[in-house]
Design a protein around this motif. Structure first.
Motif, PDB file in Angstrom:
ATOM      1  N   PRO A  94      45.136  29.840  34.019  1.00 33.79           N
ATOM      2  CA  PRO A  94      45.551  30.404  35.309  1.00 33.79           C
ATOM      3  C   PRO A  94      46.173  31.788  35.170  1.00 33.79           C
ATOM      4  N   GLN A  95      46.937  32.007  34.103  1.00 35.86           N
ATOM      5  CA  GLN A  95      47.551  33.315  33.906  1.00 35.86           C
ATOM      6  C   GLN A  95      46.503  34.387  33.689  1.00 35.86           C
ATOM      7  N   THR A  96      45.445  34.043  32.936  1.00 35.50           N
ATOM      8  CA  THR A  96      44.348  34.985  32.718  1.00 35.50           C
ATOM      9  C   THR A  96      43.677  35.344  34.037  1.00 35.50           C
ATOM     10  N   ARG A  97      43.449  34.319  34.869  1.00 41.21           N
ATOM     11  CA  ARG A  97      42.817  34.563  36.175  1.00 41.21           C
ATOM     12  C   ARG A  97      43.703  35.448  37.054  1.00 41.21           C
ATOM     13  N   VAL A  98      45.004  35.216  37.019  1.00 40.78           N
ATOM     14  CA  VAL A  98      45.937  36.027  37.795  1.00 40.78           C
ATOM     15  C   VAL A  98      45.882  37.484  37.345  1.00 40.78           C
ATOM     16  N   GLU A  99      45.839  37.708  36.031  1.00 42.19           N
ATOM     17  CA  GLU A  99      45.808  39.068  35.502  1.00 42.19           C
ATOM     18  C   GLU A  99      44.490  39.772  35.851  1.00 42.19           C
ATOM     19  N   VAL A 100      43.381  39.036  35.778  1.00 39.05           N
ATOM     20  CA  VAL A 100      42.087  39.631  36.146  1.00 39.05           C
ATOM     21  C   VAL A 100      42.096  40.045  37.613  1.00 39.05           C
ATOM     22  N   LEU A 101      42.596  39.162  38.478  1.00 38.92           N
ATOM     23  CA  LEU A 101      42.660  39.476  39.908  1.00 38.92           C
ATOM     24  C   LEU A 101      43.625  40.628  40.168  1.00 38.92           C
ATOM     25  N   ARG A 102      44.704  40.696  39.394  1.00 39.85           N
ATOM     26  CA  ARG A 102      45.636  41.816  39.537  1.00 39.85           C
ATOM     27  C   ARG A 102      44.937  43.132  39.199  1.00 39.85           C
ATOM     28  N   GLY A 103      44.107  43.111  38.155  1.00 41.04           N
ATOM     29  CA  GLY A 103      43.348  44.301  37.794  1.00 41.04           C
ATOM     30  C   GLY A 103      42.351  44.703  38.861  1.00 41.04           C
ATOM     31  N   LEU A 104      41.672  43.716  39.423  1.00 40.01           N
ATOM     32  CA  LEU A 104      40.704  43.996  40.482  1.00 40.01           C
ATOM     33  C   LEU A 104      41.390  44.598  41.707  1.00 40.01           C
ATOM     34  N   ARG A 115      55.396  40.616  25.787  1.00 39.55           N
ATOM     35  CA  ARG A 115      55.050  40.379  24.384  1.00 39.55           C
ATOM     36  C   ARG A 115      54.072  41.423  23.884  1.00 39.55           C
ATOM     37  N   HIS A 116      53.030  41.688  24.659  1.00 38.06           N
ATOM     38  CA  HIS A 116      52.073  42.749  24.360  1.00 38.06           C
ATOM     39  C   HIS A 116      52.008  43.669  25.571  1.00 38.06           C
ATOM     40  N   ALA A 117      52.209  44.962  25.348  1.00 40.35           N
ATOM     41  CA  ALA A 117      52.187  45.908  26.466  1.00 40.35           C
ATOM     42  C   ALA A 117      50.822  45.947  27.137  1.00 40.35           C
ATOM     43  N   PHE A 118      49.769  45.809  26.342  1.00 36.13           N
ATOM     44  CA  PHE A 118      48.404  45.886  26.876  1.00 36.13           C
ATOM     45  C   PHE A 118      47.946  44.505  27.320  1.00 36.13           C
ATOM     46  N   SER A 119      47.555  44.393  28.587  1.00 35.13           N
ATOM     47  CA  SER A 119      47.029  43.139  29.123  1.00 35.13           C
ATOM     48  C   SER A 119      45.506  43.220  29.177  1.00 35.13           C
ATOM     49  N   LEU A 120      44.837  42.519  28.280  1.00 35.67           N
ATOM     50  CA  LEU A 120      43.372  42.556  28.253  1.00 35.67           C
ATOM     51  C   LEU A 120      42.757  42.000  29.539  1.00 35.67           C
ATOM     52  N   PRO A 121      43.224  40.880  30.078  1.00 38.65           N
ATOM     53  CA  PRO A 121      42.639  40.392  31.343  1.00 38.65           C
ATOM     54  C   PRO A 121      42.793  41.398  32.490  1.00 38.65           C
ATOM     55  N   TYR A 122      43.952  42.047  32.587  1.00 34.38           N
ATOM     56  CA  TYR A 122      44.142  43.079  33.619  1.00 34.38           C
ATOM     57  C   TYR A 122      43.132  44.202  33.415  1.00 34.38           C
ATOM     58  N   TYR A 123      42.997  44.664  32.188  1.00 35.62           N
ATOM     59  CA  TYR A 123      42.060  45.747  31.873  1.00 35.62           C
ATOM     60  C   TYR A 123      40.627  45.337  32.205  1.00 35.62           C
ATOM     61  N   LEU A 124      40.270  44.085  31.891  1.00 35.43           N
ATOM     62  CA  LEU A 124      38.917  43.610  32.181  1.00 35.43           C
ATOM     63  C   LEU A 124      38.679  43.514  33.687  1.00 35.43           C
ATOM     64  N   GLY A 125      39.717  43.129  34.438  1.00 37.27           N
ATOM     65  CA  GLY A 125      39.579  43.110  35.889  1.00 37.27           C
ATOM     66  C   GLY A 125      39.331  44.495  36.450  1.00 37.27           C
TER      67      GLY A 125
END
Length: 246
Positions: A14-24, A142-152
């Motif tokens: 769910p967190q990955t999905r949230v980050e992808v949608l945040r990126g979109l 923990r990590h500054a770069f969010s891969l799911p956000y970037y992918l979104g």
């Protein structure tokens, strides 16, 4: 899968999905800005003789609006392939600097994730990823770069670009010269929005001014696309020198 592993998977998904949608969502204004510019490029490509299939192949495999526009401007029948390839390399050479800036943020990723992420890197996704990483770092993520956000972000920009350049290629012959409508101003407008988002203060923006002046002078005095490399290199060099003088 153990019970613990199942719980970890359920928590992360769910967190990955949230980050992808945040990126979109974050990319939506840029996606809208892409539309007229993509239509312009697709229409110009079709008017130069590229087919309905060749346009999405070009925009999907290269994914670099500046170099694609330059390639279409230089396109002849038959095309000067070596010249177009050289100009494309020159304009896209800025990605070397962009990738170097992004490298420290993605060094924790395995290559199977880092390399595809770099393929989808464009000016806008790069700028948004850096801005988001700066905010996450301030929040002690923990990590500054969010891969799911970037992918979104990247998925939204990539699909918008490819789809609407293809639509532009389809409708281009029917609407004539699309530049007469002023749609080609979409690309500079997008960059102005990105610069506003990356603005800190006048002192840190001095390399931008150096890059702008050098690129402008090179554009006025040197034929070809050398102003791109000149602006990028002068900006990096001035940033290095000004940092040392602090």
């Amino acid at each position: 899968m153990s019970t613990l592993e199942s719980r970890v998977h359920e928590t992360r998904h769910p967190q990955t999905r949230v980050e992808v949608l945040r990126g979109l969502r974050a990319a939506l204004p840029i996606m809208i800005g892409f539309v007229p510019f993509a239509l312009v490029l697709g229409a110009q490509a079709s008017q130069k003789g590229l087919s309905f299939v060749e346009v999405p192949l070009m925009t999907g495999l290269n994914f670099g609006g500046g170099s694609e526009l330059a390639a279409i401007e230089l396109w002849t029948s038959p095309p000067h392939v070596l010249l177009i390839a050289a100009i494309t390399f020159l304009i896209n050479s800025r990605h070397l600097l962009m990738g170097a800036a992004l490298a420290p943020l993605i060094q924790h990723l395995p290559k199977r994730q880092a390399l595809p992420a770099l393929f989808f890197m464009c000016d806008e996704s790069w700028a948004m990823a850096l801005a988001d990483a700066r905010k996450r770092k301030a929040l002690d993520a923990r990590h500054a770069f969010s891969l799911p956000y970037y992918l979104g972000v990247s998925a939204g920009l990539y699909l918008t670009w490819v789809i609407f350049t293809t639509i532009g290629a389809a409708v281009g012959p029917m609407i004539g010269n699309v530049q007469t409508y002023g749609f080609d101003m979409a690309f500079p407008a997008v960059f102005l929005v990105l610069l506003k988002g990356m603005w800190k203060d006048v002192r840190t923006a001095r390399p931008w001014l150096v890059s702008l002046v050098v690129a402008g002078l090179t554009y006025l005095t040197v034929p070809g696309a050398w102003y791109v490399a000149a602006g990028a290199l002068s900006g990096v060099l001035s940033a290095f020198l000004l940092a040392d003088n602090k």
